[in-house]
Motif scaffolding. Structure first.
Motif, PDB file in Angstrom:
ATOM      1  N   LEU A  54       1.027  -1.238   0.022  1.00  0.00           N
ATOM      2  CA  LEU A  54       0.031   0.088   0.200  1.00  0.00           C
ATOM      3  C   LEU A  54       1.057   1.242   0.153  1.00  0.00           C
ATOM      4  CD1 LEU A  54      -2.546  -1.216   2.960  1.00  0.00           C
ATOM      5  CD2 LEU A  54      -3.123  -1.195   0.244  1.00  0.00           C
ATOM      6  N   SER A  55       0.894   1.972  -1.137  1.00  0.00           N
ATOM      7  CA  SER A  55       1.916   3.158  -1.198  1.00  0.00           C
ATOM      8  C   SER A  55       1.524   4.284  -0.453  1.00  0.00           C
ATOM      9  CB  SER A  55       2.094   3.254  -2.470  1.00  0.00           C
ATOM     10  OG  SER A  55       0.982   3.462  -3.578  1.00  0.00           O
ATOM     11  N   ARG A  56       0.130   4.277  -0.467  1.00  0.00           N
ATOM     12  CA  ARG A  56      -0.547   5.496   0.045  1.00  0.00           C
ATOM     13  C   ARG A  56      -1.721   5.216   1.033  1.00  0.00           C
ATOM     14  NH1 ARG A  56      -2.119  10.003  -4.112  1.00  0.00           N
ATOM     15  NH2 ARG A  56      -2.287  11.294  -2.224  1.00  0.00           N
ATOM     16  N   ILE A  57      -1.463   5.447   2.301  1.00  0.00           N
ATOM     17  CA  ILE A  57      -2.419   5.306   3.399  1.00  0.00           C
ATOM     18  C   ILE A  57      -2.735   6.209   4.280  1.00  0.00           C
ATOM     19  CG2 ILE A  57      -1.943   2.643   3.373  1.00  0.00           C
ATOM     20  CD1 ILE A  57      -0.192   3.144   6.000  1.00  0.00           C
ATOM     21  N   ARG A  58      -3.883   6.078   5.222  1.00  0.00           N
ATOM     22  CA  ARG A  58      -4.018   7.176   5.968  1.00  0.00           C
ATOM     23  C   ARG A  58      -3.341   6.599   7.548  1.00  0.00           C
ATOM     24  NH1 ARG A  58      -9.070   7.222   5.964  1.00  0.00           N
ATOM     25  NH2 ARG A  58      -9.210   8.798   4.099  1.00  0.00           N
ATOM     26  N   ALA A  59      -2.663   7.448   7.948  1.00  0.00           N
ATOM     27  CA  ALA A  59      -1.982   6.927   9.249  1.00  0.00           C
ATOM     28  C   ALA A  59      -1.524   8.274  10.199  1.00  0.00           C
ATOM     29  CB  ALA A  59      -0.336   6.323   9.179  1.00  0.00           C
ATOM     30  N   THR A  60      -1.982   7.983  11.582  1.00  0.00           N
ATOM     31  CA  THR A  60      -1.976   9.180  12.343  1.00  0.00           C
ATOM     32  C   THR A  60      -1.498   8.561  13.984  1.00  0.00           C
ATOM     33  OG1 THR A  60      -3.355  11.016  13.385  1.00  0.00           O
ATOM     34  CG2 THR A  60      -4.394   8.809  12.990  1.00  0.00           C
ATOM     35  N   ASP A  61      -1.075   9.488  14.584  1.00  0.00           N
ATOM     36  CA  ASP A  61      -1.049   9.288  15.982  1.00  0.00           C
ATOM     37  C   ASP A  61      -1.848   9.843  16.872  1.00  0.00           C
ATOM     38  OD1 ASP A  61       0.100  11.864  15.666  1.00  0.00           O
ATOM     39  OD2 ASP A  61       1.758  11.515  16.573  1.00  0.00           O
ATOM     40  N   THR A  62      -2.986  10.439  16.190  1.00  0.00           N
ATOM     41  CA  THR A  62      -3.889  11.282  16.887  1.00  0.00           C
ATOM     42  C   THR A  62      -5.500  11.000  16.730  1.00  0.00           C
ATOM     43  OG1 THR A  62      -2.692  13.315  16.632  1.00  0.00           O
ATOM     44  CG2 THR A  62      -4.612  13.594  17.555  1.00  0.00           C
ATOM     45  N   PRO A  63      -5.962   9.900  17.435  1.00  0.00           N
ATOM     46  CA  PRO A  63      -7.052   9.474  17.061  1.00  0.00           C
ATOM     47  C   PRO A  63      -8.444  10.397  16.971  1.00  0.00           C
ATOM     48  CG  PRO A  63      -6.016   7.858  18.759  1.00  0.00           C
ATOM     49  CD  PRO A  63      -5.228   9.444  18.449  1.00  0.00           C
ATOM     50  N   GLY A  64      -8.161  11.403  17.952  1.00  0.00           N
ATOM     51  CA  GLY A  64      -9.078  12.353  17.909  1.00  0.00           C
ATOM     52  C   GLY A  64      -9.431  13.298  16.536  1.00  0.00           C
ATOM     53  N   ASP A  65      -8.378  13.269  15.745  1.00  0.00           N
ATOM     54  CA  ASP A  65      -8.666  13.601  14.261  1.00  0.00           C
ATOM     55  C   ASP A  65      -9.387  12.864  13.203  1.00  0.00           C
ATOM     56  OD1 ASP A  65      -7.254  15.950  15.081  1.00  0.00           O
ATOM     57  OD2 ASP A  65      -5.307  15.101  14.223  1.00  0.00           O
ATOM     58  N   VAL A  66      -9.519  11.325  13.611  1.00  0.00           N
ATOM     59  CA  VAL A  66     -10.146  10.514  12.770  1.00  0.00           C
ATOM     60  C   VAL A  66     -11.747  10.631  12.517  1.00  0.00           C
ATOM     61  CG1 VAL A  66     -10.602   7.811  12.379  1.00  0.00           C
ATOM     62  CG2 VAL A  66      -8.286   8.831  13.384  1.00  0.00           C
ATOM     63  N   GLY A  67     -12.424  11.029  13.690  1.00  0.00           N
ATOM     64  CA  GLY A  67     -13.839  11.336  13.738  1.00  0.00           C
ATOM     65  C   GLY A  67     -14.480   9.839  13.925  1.00  0.00           C
ATOM     66  N   HIS A  68     -15.729   9.882  13.857  1.00  0.00           N
ATOM     67  CA  HIS A  68     -16.459   8.440  14.217  1.00  0.00           C
ATOM     68  C   HIS A  68     -16.325   7.275  12.996  1.00  0.00           C
ATOM     69  CE1 HIS A  68     -19.711  10.546  17.043  1.00  0.00           C
ATOM     70  NE2 HIS A  68     -18.376  10.533  17.581  1.00  0.00           N
ATOM     71  N   VAL A  69     -16.086   6.170  13.477  1.00  0.00           N
ATOM     72  CA  VAL A  69     -15.771   4.937  12.684  1.00  0.00           C
ATOM     73  C   VAL A  69     -16.872   4.103  12.846  1.00  0.00           C
ATOM     74  CG1 VAL A  69     -13.420   5.558  12.296  1.00  0.00           C
ATOM     75  CG2 VAL A  69     -14.067   4.018  14.093  1.00  0.00           C
ATOM     76  N   ASP A  70     -16.890   2.895  11.807  1.00  0.00           N
ATOM     77  CA  ASP A  70     -17.860   1.886  12.160  1.00  0.00           C
ATOM     78  C   ASP A  70     -17.243   0.703  12.931  1.00  0.00           C
ATOM     79  OD1 ASP A  70     -19.724   2.870  10.458  1.00  0.00           O
ATOM     80  OD2 ASP A  70     -18.323   2.205   8.741  1.00  0.00           O
ATOM     81  N   ILE A  71     -15.715   0.674  12.876  1.00  0.00           N
ATOM     82  CA  ILE A  71     -15.238  -0.460  13.748  1.00  0.00           C
ATOM     83  C   ILE A  71     -13.848   0.065  14.126  1.00  0.00           C
ATOM     84  CG2 ILE A  71     -14.027  -2.715  13.600  1.00  0.00           C
ATOM     85  CD1 ILE A  71     -17.000  -3.084  13.483  1.00  0.00           C
ATOM     86  N   VAL A  72     -13.630   0.051  15.496  1.00  0.00           N
ATOM     87  CA  VAL A  72     -12.111   0.123  15.878  1.00  0.00           C
ATOM     88  C   VAL A  72     -11.527  -1.232  16.140  1.00  0.00           C
ATOM     89  CG1 VAL A  72     -10.655   1.105  17.767  1.00  0.00           C
ATOM     90  CG2 VAL A  72     -12.694   2.401  16.776  1.00  0.00           C
ATOM     91  N   PHE A  73     -10.351  -1.747  15.727  1.00  0.00           N
ATOM     92  CA  PHE A  73      -9.730  -2.758  15.801  1.00  0.00           C
ATOM     93  C   PHE A  73      -8.861  -2.262  16.935  1.00  0.00           C
ATOM     94  CE2 PHE A  73     -10.946  -5.057  11.910  1.00  0.00           C
ATOM     95  CZ  PHE A  73     -11.478  -5.914  12.260  1.00  0.00           C
TER      96      PHE A  73
END
Length: 308
Positions: A54-73
């Motif tokens: 995967l050459s381009r992905i969304r990666a962060t160290d700040t979960p607060g910036d992600v917003g609501h999701v369907d699943i958190v693993f």
């Protein structure tokens, strides 16, 4: 689906990579050099079931910036559970499910102190892998099986469909997730304790008579603790545990054994240490698990590298 991977190591990285290839919206939460590499070069998965780049992905160290999701693993190391559980709260909306795939038997309780209990789904992962270098996950082979609760939950139903679509993710729901967690706990504690203390992959342990006796003793002590705690193993469990170990590639070590080798902190307190504590509380002797716990306690916080 919108899915966040809280802890993008071997388990989280594997799941996220497979689901991302299938077109799902994946955010990897990581830190340090691993995060930096993913931001710069993406994520690579090396697996006998098929590599992923995967050459381009969304990666962060700040979960607060992600917003609501369907699943958190939720796949962080056990010693990071409290901090990570607090960090995921901004990602948890009314319909979010937090699927824990940590080791041990305490994850659901930990998460439920910070996330509504109805949104926490326990799970047990049977997969072996490691971070080869920042941004590169290796799946060493063997099972890719995940057992989770939420059997009649529509959000979990959608997750099952997503995993089937992605392929090479053996996700299935079970009615009694507590029993599945205890079965994994007993199996893993024996495997983890033996490969860590004996500094060996699984095949030499299985084929050396004395080492095999130690592995079997760890398993049998775990079975006794589980029975005393009200979670007896099912008939035929001994053979099941051996088949799990035999199906692994010969040189496979537990994640704790790899962490020990590289001077990283250990999940010792939640594995053989937990068996030791439970045995004391329940009146069940655990000499083998107590030996693992005491022998490795010096290394529990990491920093001391070993060779072998």
């Amino acid at each position: 689906m919108r899915i966040a991977i809280m802890g993008s190591g071997a388990i989280g990285g594997y799941l996220g990579a497979r689901l991302a290839v299938a077109g799902h919206d994946i955010t990897f939460v990581a830190r340090g050099a691993h995060l930096a590499a993913m931001r710069s070069h993406g994520l690579k998965l090396e697996s006998p079931l098929g590599n992923v780049n995967l050459s381009r992905i969304r990666a962060t160290d700040t979960p607060g910036d992600v917003g609501h999701v369907d699943i958190v693993f939720f796949t962080v190391k056990l010693y990071d559970s409290e901090t990570a559980a607090a960090a995921i709260v901004p990602m948890v909306g009314p319909e979010t499910r937090v699927v824990s795939l940590q080791n041990g038997i305490d994850s659901v309780e930990t998460l439920a102190r910070l996330v509504p209990p109805s949104r926490v789904i326990g799970g047990a992962a049977y997969i072996s892998g490691y971070i080869k270098q920042p941004g590169v996950i290796v799946h060493v082979g063997g099972a890719t099986q995940f057992y989770i609760g939420g059997q009649h939950d529509p959000v979990i139903g959608a997750l099952l469909a997503a995993c089937i679509q992605a392929g090479n993710i053996g996700l299935q729901t079970v009615e009694d997730i507590d029993q599945a967690l205890w079965t994994k706990f007993v199996t893993l504690c024996a495997f983890s304790g033996a490969t860590s203390l004996l500094r060996s992959g699984i095949e030499p342990i299985l084929t050396d008579p004395e080492s095999r006796m130690f592995l079997d003793q760890l398993r049998d002590e775990g079975m006794a603790v589980a029975k005393a705690a009200g979670h007896p193993m099912q008939d035929g469990y001994e053979a099941h545990a051996v088949s799990v170990w035999q199906d692994l590639p010969p040189d496979t070590r537990s994640s704790m054994a790899n962490d020990l080798l590289h001077g990283r902190p250990l999940e010792l307190a939640w594995l053989s240490g937990r068996m030791h504590t439970l045995g004391s509380e329940l009146g069940v002797p655990t000499p083998a698990h107590t030996a693992v716990y005491r022998a490795l306690h010096l290394y529990a916080k990491g920093q001391t590298k070993l060779h072998g």
